[in-house]
Design an enzyme around this catalytic site. Structure first.
Site, PDB file in Angstrom:
ATOM      1  N   ASP A  88       0.833  -1.197   0.000  1.00 19.25           N
ATOM      2  CA  ASP A  88       0.000   0.000   0.000  1.00 19.25           C
ATOM      3  C   ASP A  88       0.872   1.253   0.000  1.00 19.25           C
ATOM      4  O   ASP A  88       0.616   2.209  -0.750  1.00 19.25           O
ATOM      5  CB  ASP A  88      -0.915  -0.022   1.228  1.00 19.25           C
ATOM      6  N   GLU A 102      -2.210  -5.253  -3.769  1.00 17.94           N
ATOM      7  CA  GLU A 102      -1.256  -4.499  -2.952  1.00 17.94           C
ATOM      8  C   GLU A 102      -0.206  -5.433  -2.346  1.00 17.94           C
ATOM      9  O   GLU A 102       0.966  -5.055  -2.230  1.00 17.94           O
ATOM     10  CB  GLU A 102      -1.992  -3.740  -1.854  1.00 17.94           C
TER      11      GLU A 102
END
Length: 225
Positions: A45, A117
């Site tokens: 992320d 992610e």
């Protein structure tokens, strides 16, 4: 089986265990008592947001901070990431608990976006920032070009909702703080709340315009946190 994915993403992992961990969902990890992909997702992320922020800063030189924030929020959101995860067919590799499998969890936006992610974080761990950036740029290039050409049509309320939905199921609430002026020339001041916390305040000649301005302020606030 994962060799096919490596060909698709154009990156070959040196450490296959890092790649395998990408697809260990928390539900499966709890069931089998193994490590989930949540830690590498956390890393991915951050890598993704830095890569997109850097690219937007260098590529869209004519855009002010507010528009860059808007673009980034639209790209680094669950809907866009899930779409690209489906394009890579990540769902077929995800290991889920029996309950999640029955509920078709491998096609759920939240699980797919988290998995993507995780993959980004894994590429970063295995190959460094240059390889992870190359993967991100190639994957999201079409989305970025589309947004550059259509950013004026983007809806701040939708953008803010997508940001919030990534972490919470609690809905946003818009409230009229003040309403001034005669019917033909009104002015509205709107506040947007999440979990009883005010995110932004906006003004407009209509409630809709005030809500859009409040949502814009909310996006800017969240990106500063």
């Amino acid at each position: 089986m994962l060799e096919n994915l490596e060909k698709k993403i154009k990156y070959k992992f040196k450490n296959k265990k890092i790649l395998e961990n990408v697809f260990i969902h928390a539900s499966y990890a709890n069931e089998k008592k193994v490590n989930s992909n949540e830690r590498v997702e956390f890393l991915g992320d951050a890598v993704l947001e830095l890569a997109i922020s850097t690219l937007l800063y260098s590529k869209f030189k004519e855009f002010p901070e507010g528009e860059l924030t808007k673009l980034r929020a639209s790209i680094v959101c669950e809907k866009t990431l899930a779409k690209n995860a489906r394009n890579l067919e990540l769902g077929r590799y995800i290991k889920l608990s029996k309950g999640e499998r029955k509920a078709s969890g491998n096609n759920r936006d939240s699980i797919l976006s988290d998995c993507l992610e995780s993959l980004i974080g894994a590429i970063y761990l295995d190959g460094g920032i240059e390889n992870s950036n190359e993967f991100i740029y190639n994957l999201l290039e079409k989305d970025m070009n589309f947004l550059k050409n259509n950013y004026k049509k983007m809806d701040y309320k939708t953008m803010l909702q997508e940001i919030i939905q990534e972490k919470s199921q609690v809905p946003l609430v818009y409230k009229v703080k003040t309403e001034k002026g005669p019917d033909h020339n009104k002015s509205f001041e709107i506040e947007v709340y999440h979990n009883d916390i005010i995110l932004g305040v906006g003004k407009g000649v209509t409630k809709k315009a005030g809500e859009q301005e409040a949502a814009k302020k909310g996006i800017a606030k969240l990106n500063r946190l």
